[in-house]
Design an enzyme around this catalytic site. Structure first.
Site, PDB file in Angstrom:
ATOM      1  N   ASP A 112       8.478  -1.869   3.417  1.00 34.17           N
ATOM      2  CA  ASP A 112       7.902  -3.012   4.136  1.00 34.17           C
ATOM      3  C   ASP A 112       9.039  -3.867   4.680  1.00 34.17           C
ATOM      4  O   ASP A 112      10.126  -3.886   4.103  1.00 34.17           O
ATOM      5  CB  ASP A 112       7.140  -3.941   3.174  1.00 34.17           C
ATOM      6  CG  ASP A 112       6.075  -3.229   2.387  1.00 34.17           C
ATOM      7  OD1 ASP A 112       5.589  -2.199   2.852  1.00 34.17           O
ATOM      8  OD2 ASP A 112       5.754  -3.743   1.294  1.00 34.17           O
TER       9      ASP A 112
HETATM   10  N1  URA Z   1       5.883  -0.470  -2.350  1.00 40.33           N
HETATM   11  C1  URA Z   1       5.695  -1.606  -1.649  1.00 40.33           C
HETATM   12  O1  URA Z   1       4.821  -2.401  -1.962  1.00 40.33           O
HETATM   13  N2  URA Z   1       6.482  -1.827  -0.590  1.00 40.33           N
HETATM   14  C2  URA Z   1       7.487  -1.002  -0.214  1.00 40.33           C
HETATM   15  O2  URA Z   1       8.175  -1.266   0.755  1.00 40.33           O
HETATM   16  C3  URA Z   1       7.654   0.176  -0.962  1.00 40.33           C
HETATM   17  C4  URA Z   1       6.839   0.425  -2.024  1.00 40.33           C
END
Ligand code: URA
Length: 247
Positions: A112
């Site tokens: 993310d």
């Molecule tokens: N889990 C998440 O919530 N975000 C990420 O970027 C990777 C795994």
């Protein structure tokens, strides 16, 4: 054409040394110790030559990357940077951080925008496809900062599985690694690669994530790599990943 590179290929010890397995002398020892195979056959003579583009060379059973055009990079993605090679709205992307490189790179999986940490980039399509595919179940590890305290029974609950809206999720490992000012640092390892999985999972058990860092993908560790920096995977990391991905 140099004497090291006749039509029949390149000396095995030179190829191994170029792939990061150590000095030529150290690679000669690997060969003499019978630890090297070429296309499935043991090679203990030093005169052997291989074609790095087509030969499959393994040391102690782990495949060695011989193809000079292929790159495998570990990035410490900073918070606020999109996992994309470009963005039509001009937001910062991981593509900007590798823009100086000539290879046509792509990222393997995503983090993310608000998540930091380890992201692998490569120009090897088959490798990327396998690493991102759930069937290979490469374990990823994250450290999350969450509101504390964390109940002692949480590790068991997470390992047994939590029902999310898109199905159950089970973690491989869960551990509280520190407390400070009412906040907890927890380490989670799992091989599920669904969207926002760690944030959704910890949210579902009453610990919404404030900060999330991916610290490992299988054998590759973030360690003390600086935010925004890029390094090549080591021969050992790559060999282990090839093994996990049946390459
Ligand atoms: N889990 C998440 O919530 N975000 C990420 O970027 C990777 C795994």
């Amino acid at each position: 054409m140099s004497s090291d590179q006749p039509a029949e290929g390149i000396r095995l010890q030179k190829v191994l040394a170029s792939a990061g397995l150590g000095s030529r002398r150290a690679c000669e020892q690997l060969i003499a110790q019978g630890r090297v195979t070429v296309d499935g056959r043991g090679v203990a003579e030093l005169g052997s030559r291989v074609d790095p583009e087509t030969s499959v060379v393994r040391v102690d059973g782990k495949r060695v990357n011989l193809r000079s055009g292929q790159v495998y990079l570990a990035m410490n993605k900073p918070r606020g940077v999109l996992t994309a090679m470009s963005d039509p709205h001009g937001r910062p992307t991981v593509g900007d951080l590798v823009a100086h490189r000539s290879e046509r790179l792509f990222h393997v999986g995503r983090l993310d925008a608000e998540t930091e940490g380890l992201l692998i980039l490569t120009n090897d399509g088959e490798f990327a496809h396998r690493l991102a595919h759930p069937s290979h179940e490469v374990v990823k590890t994250y450290i999350a900062e969450v509101p504390g305290p964390v109940d002692r029974s949480l590790a068991r609950r997470l390992k047994d599985g939590i029902e999310l809206e898109d199905g159950p999720v089970r973690v491989d490992e869960f551990q509280v690694i520190g407390y400070s000012a009412g906040r907890a640092l927890v380490q989670v390892s799992l091989h599920v690669g669904r969207n926002h999985i760690v944030r959704r999972l910890l949210d579902a058990v009453g610990h919404p994530v404030d900060r999330l860092v991916r610290t490992a993908i299988g054998p590759v560790r973030l360690a003390d790599q600086r935010s925004g920096s890029i390094r090549e995977l080591t021969a050992a990391e790559l060999g282990e990943l090839y093994r996990l991905l049946d390459l």
